[in-house]
Scaffold this motif. Sequence first.
Motif, mmCIF file in Angstrom:
data_model
loop_
_atom_site.group_PDB
_atom_site.id
_atom_site.type_symbol
_atom_site.label_atom_id
_atom_site.label_comp_id
_atom_site.label_asym_id
_atom_site.label_seq_id
_atom_site.Cartn_x
_atom_site.Cartn_y
_atom_site.Cartn_z
ATOM 1 N N ARG A 85 0.845 -1.195 0.000
ATOM 2 C CA ARG A 85 0.000 0.000 0.000
ATOM 3 C C ARG A 85 0.881 1.246 0.000
ATOM 4 O O ARG A 85 1.950 1.267 0.606
ATOM 5 C CB ARG A 85 -0.927 0.007 1.212
ATOM 6 C CG ARG A 85 -2.008 -1.056 1.167
ATOM 7 C CD ARG A 85 -2.945 -0.900 2.350
ATOM 8 N NE ARG A 85 -4.081 -1.788 2.244
ATOM 9 C CZ ARG A 85 -4.121 -3.018 2.736
ATOM 10 N NH1 ARG A 85 -3.056 -3.503 3.369
ATOM 11 N NH2 ARG A 85 -5.192 -3.770 2.619
ATOM 12 N N VAL A 86 0.408 2.285 -0.650
ATOM 13 C CA VAL A 86 1.136 3.541 -0.740
ATOM 14 C C VAL A 86 0.219 4.671 -0.297
ATOM 15 O O VAL A 86 -0.936 4.745 -0.736
ATOM 16 C CB VAL A 86 1.619 3.813 -2.180
ATOM 17 C CG1 VAL A 86 2.294 5.172 -2.273
ATOM 18 C CG2 VAL A 86 2.567 2.728 -2.641
ATOM 19 N N LEU A 87 0.709 5.533 0.576
ATOM 20 C CA LEU A 87 -0.030 6.739 0.938
ATOM 21 C C LEU A 87 0.677 7.931 0.309
ATOM 22 O O LEU A 87 1.865 8.146 0.548
ATOM 23 C CB LEU A 87 -0.112 6.915 2.446
ATOM 24 C CG LEU A 87 -0.976 8.102 2.894
ATOM 25 C CD1 LEU A 87 -2.438 7.863 2.520
ATOM 26 C CD2 LEU A 87 -0.844 8.349 4.387
ATOM 27 N N GLU A 130 3.592 21.563 3.168
ATOM 28 C CA GLU A 130 4.733 20.659 3.120
ATOM 29 C C GLU A 130 4.585 19.394 3.970
ATOM 30 O O GLU A 130 5.332 19.163 4.908
ATOM 31 C CB GLU A 130 5.999 21.428 3.527
ATOM 32 C CG GLU A 130 6.269 22.576 2.583
ATOM 33 C CD GLU A 130 7.209 23.620 3.160
ATOM 34 O OE1 GLU A 130 7.921 24.235 2.366
ATOM 35 O OE2 GLU A 130 7.214 23.827 4.387
ATOM 36 N N PRO A 131 3.618 18.544 3.646
ATOM 37 C CA PRO A 131 3.454 17.304 4.396
ATOM 38 C C PRO A 131 4.554 16.291 4.072
ATOM 39 O O PRO A 131 5.140 16.307 2.994
ATOM 40 C CB PRO A 131 2.086 16.795 3.922
ATOM 41 C CG PRO A 131 1.975 17.326 2.524
ATOM 42 C CD PRO A 131 2.627 18.675 2.567
ATOM 43 N N ALA A 132 4.818 15.419 5.018
ATOM 44 C CA ALA A 132 5.706 14.277 4.836
ATOM 45 C C ALA A 132 5.018 13.063 5.447
ATOM 46 O O ALA A 132 4.143 13.207 6.309
ATOM 47 C CB ALA A 132 7.057 14.531 5.496
ATOM 48 N N VAL A 133 5.397 11.850 5.014
ATOM 49 C CA VAL A 133 4.687 10.657 5.471
ATOM 50 C C VAL A 133 5.659 9.491 5.583
ATOM 51 O O VAL A 133 6.639 9.405 4.833
ATOM 52 C CB VAL A 133 3.523 10.315 4.508
ATOM 53 C CG1 VAL A 133 4.036 10.067 3.097
ATOM 54 C CG2 VAL A 133 2.713 9.131 5.009
ATOM 55 N N ALA A 134 5.392 8.597 6.547
ATOM 56 C CA ALA A 134 6.185 7.375 6.722
ATOM 57 C C ALA A 134 5.238 6.230 7.047
ATOM 58 O O ALA A 134 4.227 6.417 7.730
ATOM 59 C CB ALA A 134 7.208 7.540 7.844
ATOM 60 N N ALA A 135 5.540 5.041 6.543
ATOM 61 C CA ALA A 135 4.751 3.849 6.852
ATOM 62 C C ALA A 135 5.138 3.349 8.240
ATOM 63 O O ALA A 135 6.319 3.233 8.562
ATOM 64 C CB ALA A 135 4.996 2.769 5.809
ATOM 65 N N ALA A 140 -0.543 1.272 9.166
ATOM 66 C CA ALA A 140 -0.686 2.685 9.528
ATOM 67 C C ALA A 140 0.372 3.517 8.817
ATOM 68 O O ALA A 140 1.407 3.007 8.377
ATOM 69 C CB ALA A 140 -0.571 2.880 11.039
ATOM 70 N N PHE A 141 0.082 4.807 8.704
ATOM 71 C CA PHE A 141 1.028 5.785 8.179
ATOM 72 C C PHE A 141 1.019 6.991 9.106
ATOM 73 O O PHE A 141 -0.043 7.400 9.596
ATOM 74 C CB PHE A 141 0.634 6.240 6.768
ATOM 75 C CG PHE A 141 0.799 5.192 5.711
ATOM 76 C CD1 PHE A 141 1.974 5.090 4.986
ATOM 77 C CD2 PHE A 141 -0.234 4.303 5.423
ATOM 78 C CE1 PHE A 141 2.127 4.123 4.003
ATOM 79 C CE2 PHE A 141 -0.092 3.339 4.444
ATOM 80 C CZ PHE A 141 1.083 3.244 3.732
ATOM 81 N N GLU A 142 2.189 7.564 9.360
ATOM 82 C CA GLU A 142 2.298 8.772 10.162
ATOM 83 C C GLU A 142 2.558 9.950 9.227
ATOM 84 O O GLU A 142 3.463 9.901 8.393
ATOM 85 C CB GLU A 142 3.428 8.661 11.169
ATOM 86 C CG GLU A 142 3.387 9.712 12.257
ATOM 87 C CD GLU A 142 2.365 9.390 13.353
ATOM 88 O OE1 GLU A 142 1.754 10.349 13.868
ATOM 89 O OE2 GLU A 142 2.193 8.205 13.702
ATOM 90 N N ILE A 143 1.757 11.001 9.365
ATOM 91 C CA ILE A 143 1.856 12.182 8.508
ATOM 92 C C ILE A 143 2.244 13.371 9.368
ATOM 93 O O ILE A 143 1.679 13.580 10.452
ATOM 94 C CB ILE A 143 0.504 12.462 7.813
ATOM 95 C CG1 ILE A 143 0.014 11.202 7.094
ATOM 96 C CG2 ILE A 143 0.632 13.622 6.833
ATOM 97 C CD1 ILE A 143 -1.481 11.102 7.021
ATOM 98 N N TYR A 162 -2.767 7.864 10.117
ATOM 99 C CA TYR A 162 -3.839 7.270 9.307
ATOM 100 C C TYR A 162 -3.809 5.765 9.493
ATOM 101 O O TYR A 162 -2.763 5.127 9.337
ATOM 102 C CB TYR A 162 -3.650 7.610 7.822
ATOM 103 C CG TYR A 162 -4.608 6.863 6.931
ATOM 104 C CD1 TYR A 162 -5.968 7.135 6.962
ATOM 105 C CD2 TYR A 162 -4.152 5.865 6.069
ATOM 106 C CE1 TYR A 162 -6.857 6.439 6.153
ATOM 107 C CE2 TYR A 162 -5.031 5.170 5.260
ATOM 108 C CZ TYR A 162 -6.387 5.462 5.307
ATOM 109 O OH TYR A 162 -7.258 4.763 4.510
ATOM 110 N N ASN A 163 -4.960 5.186 9.850
ATOM 111 C CA ASN A 163 -5.088 3.758 10.070
ATOM 112 C C ASN A 163 -5.731 3.113 8.854
ATOM 113 O O ASN A 163 -6.884 3.405 8.515
ATOM 114 C CB ASN A 163 -5.939 3.498 11.318
ATOM 115 C CG ASN A 163 -5.377 4.184 12.547
ATOM 116 O OD1 ASN A 163 -4.319 3.817 13.039
ATOM 117 N ND2 ASN A 163 -6.071 5.215 13.022
#
Length: 217
Positions: A85-87, A130-135, A140-143, A162-163
């Motif tokens: 999955r990709v966010l 300027e958002p950034a994201v990590a799995a 879950a992903f943390e933004i 994000y769940n």
Amino acid sequence: STPADALASAARQVATVVDSNGHTHLLAITGNNLAAAVQASIQLRSSSPTQANAFTAPGNAVLQASEALGAGGTSIAAAANSNGRVLAVWHRNGIVGGALYTPGINATTAGSWALLPTRINSFLSTSALEPAVAAVGSDAFEIVWRERIANTGAHDVMARRYNVGNNTLDSSVPLEALSSETEAPRVVADASGNVLAAWRHTGVGTVVNRRAGGQAW
């Protein structure tokens, strides 16, 4: 492949992430500043050493066409988890939005993109940037991003999880509240679910905040 080359060559910004299966997810912003759109394309990167930088489509896999995720976005970022999955996240007019890619059931079945159920940043803010994201693990992903509530003043750094399983966003969490201006944050996570965010404060230097697996920031 031609679709990937065409997408990248016409883009103003490009971000790529590679999942654990070796699938390369290419996201780009196309168009000019007045009519930009976020485009996404799922490609498969060749394993041949003579084509290390080429996007190819193995015979048993689907090379998907690009898909429009939003109009007028910029500052795109993306992360892929172990389930493929990709966010993707971006901001537009002071609002941070995102979309989740879910792969197909096998290599010959196309996956799909779906916009997140609500905007990521605070509903009160129109200055999110300027958002950034990590799995974080497989579900879950943390933004992180920066925003200000008032029309003027410094941007605060915020975080929100994000769940994937229940398609929900946790409450936004402020990571700092200093009076000086911030710069674009970055975020990383490891296999145990530990998360680290880092950013710069004008006149202060680099600042970090850590969220241990299963814990709060």
